[in-house]
Design an enzyme around this catalytic site. Sequence first.
Site, PDB file in Angstrom:
ATOM      1  CD  GLU A  25      92.428  35.248  14.108  1.00 21.63           C
ATOM      2  OE1 GLU A  25      92.762  34.457  15.005  1.00 21.63           O
ATOM      3  OE2 GLU A  25      92.716  36.475  14.146  1.00 21.63           O
ATOM      4  N   PRO A  29      93.385  44.088  19.723  1.00 17.51           N
ATOM      5  CG  PRO A  29      93.881  42.668  17.923  1.00 17.51           C
ATOM      6  CD  PRO A  29      94.465  43.758  18.772  1.00 17.51           C
ATOM      7  CG  ASP A  31      94.145  30.154  21.164  1.00 13.02           C
ATOM      8  OD1 ASP A  31      94.881  30.573  22.070  1.00 13.02           O
ATOM      9  OD2 ASP A  31      94.599  29.639  20.116  1.00 13.02           O
ATOM     10  CB  SER A  32      91.887  36.053  22.920  1.00 16.96           C
ATOM     11  OG  SER A  32      92.230  35.955  24.281  1.00 16.96           O
ATOM     12  CG  ASP A  60      85.035  41.699  17.655  1.00 21.71           C
ATOM     13  OD1 ASP A  60      86.088  41.416  18.228  1.00 21.71           O
ATOM     14  OD2 ASP A  60      84.011  42.055  18.266  1.00 21.71           O
TER      15      ASP A  60
HETATM   16  N1  SAM Z   1      98.495  31.162  21.994  1.00 17.71           N
HETATM   17  C1  SAM Z   1      98.226  32.518  21.917  1.00 17.71           C
HETATM   18  C2  SAM Z   1      98.747  33.414  22.990  1.00 17.71           C
HETATM   19  O1  SAM Z   1      99.872  33.293  23.345  1.00 17.71           O
HETATM   20  O2  SAM Z   1      98.070  34.335  23.449  1.00 17.71           O
HETATM   21  C3  SAM Z   1      97.015  32.950  21.239  1.00 17.71           C
HETATM   22  C4  SAM Z   1      97.001  32.410  19.879  1.00 17.71           C
HETATM   23  S1  SAM Z   1      96.111  33.031  18.571  1.00 17.71           S
HETATM   24  C5  SAM Z   1      97.419  33.519  17.498  1.00 17.71           C
HETATM   25  C6  SAM Z   1      95.355  34.557  19.081  1.00 17.71           C
HETATM   26  C7  SAM Z   1      94.460  35.102  17.981  1.00 17.71           C
HETATM   27  O3  SAM Z   1      93.391  35.859  18.533  1.00 17.71           O
HETATM   28  C8  SAM Z   1      95.165  36.026  16.990  1.00 17.71           C
HETATM   29  O4  SAM Z   1      95.287  35.395  15.743  1.00 17.71           O
HETATM   30  C9  SAM Z   1      94.282  37.272  16.947  1.00 17.71           C
HETATM   31  O5  SAM Z   1      94.161  37.818  15.647  1.00 17.71           O
HETATM   32  C10 SAM Z   1      92.970  36.726  17.492  1.00 17.71           C
HETATM   33  N2  SAM Z   1      92.090  37.766  18.053  1.00 17.71           N
HETATM   34  C11 SAM Z   1      92.446  38.835  18.807  1.00 17.71           C
HETATM   35  N3  SAM Z   1      91.366  39.569  19.096  1.00 17.71           N
HETATM   36  C12 SAM Z   1      90.290  38.957  18.528  1.00 17.71           C
HETATM   37  C13 SAM Z   1      88.898  39.251  18.467  1.00 17.71           C
HETATM   38  N4  SAM Z   1      88.397  40.336  19.061  1.00 17.71           N
HETATM   39  N5  SAM Z   1      88.099  38.396  17.788  1.00 17.71           N
HETATM   40  C14 SAM Z   1      88.593  37.290  17.171  1.00 17.71           C
HETATM   41  N6  SAM Z   1      89.906  36.969  17.182  1.00 17.71           N
HETATM   42  C15 SAM Z   1      90.744  37.793  17.856  1.00 17.71           C
END
Ligand code: SAM
Length: 287
Positions: free
Chosen positions: A109, A166, A159-160, A141
């Site tokens: 994450e 990001p 699950d992004s 990342d």
């Molecule tokens: N259910 C969700 C939706 O509606 O899109 C997604 C849930 S989850 C909260 C998405 C997570 O992806 C976030 O906590 C975000 O910080 C993470 N994220 C975004 N870009 C990322 C990256 N490049 N690498 C790892 N995590 C990432």
Amino acid sequence: MNKWFLETSFPGVRRCKRDAFLIKKEIFKGKSRFQDIHIFESPGFGKMLALDGIIQLSQSDEFIYHEVIAHVPLLSHPAPKRFLVVGGGDGGVMREAAKHPLEELYQVEIDSQVVEVAKKHLPFISKGAFSDKRLNLSFTDGKEFIKKYKNFFDVIVVDSTDPVGPGEVLFKGDFYKLVYEALTENGIAIFQLGPFLDFELIVRPTAKKLQKLWKFVNPVRLAMPSYSCGCEYCFMIASKRINPLNIKVSHLARRLKARLGNKACSLKYYTPHMHQASLMMPKLYQI
Ligand code: SAM
């Protein structure tokens, strides 16, 4: 005066429609290195998490999203041992995956603050999954993390957030290639994509990119009342050798019983029939 949360507009068809949620109670508002984090309570949906103004989950329907994105790939796999979530900072995917007899759980994450805030204000999402002894949790990342693994994971769930901010790197061809290489021979991946409303903008182009690498690529369809005007939502499942469409309901039922045992009683949406139904597309969504 009523206070409303107006969801940020998003490129594509969704820019013409925006959801508004009545705010009953503000719970958390802050800014991490990567994004704005907002948690509030809405009368119809319960507690809700928004990142950069886009709804990530609601207490009322998160189980639909998390059960489908975790159990459809895991139960399509004959014997998954190593599991990875990319993103998923709220802990919902890990909560569901942890019900399986997996040997090693990994999560990467980018934003540690999402995990901290979710653990504090939304503990019913992760339900202790972040303390699972099998879990290796990294804060970096997802693309950088996955580069280090070849032929290692049986199932990967991406699950992004959406393809802005990001999360943008997680929707590109070079990331998909790294996911493919990180999977074992029978490996299966699933990617959160967005509403079918953006079929031509996101769904079909993503399918085309994935089909260059994986033998079997199929949309996964579910209804998410709290997302984008409650429209139908799309994940994309990509499998190297196993065709998810060829697994019988009776076979899925046997796997569910053998792997989850009594924990299957906690499921509110997933059934082997819903598993199969989620892979069936109406004509207009066929890729
Ligand atoms: N259910 C969700 C939706 O509606 O899109 C997604 C849930 S989850 C909260 C998405 C997570 O992806 C976030 O906590 C975000 O910080 C993470 N994220 C975004 N870009 C990322 C990256 N490049 N690498 C790892 N995590 C990432």
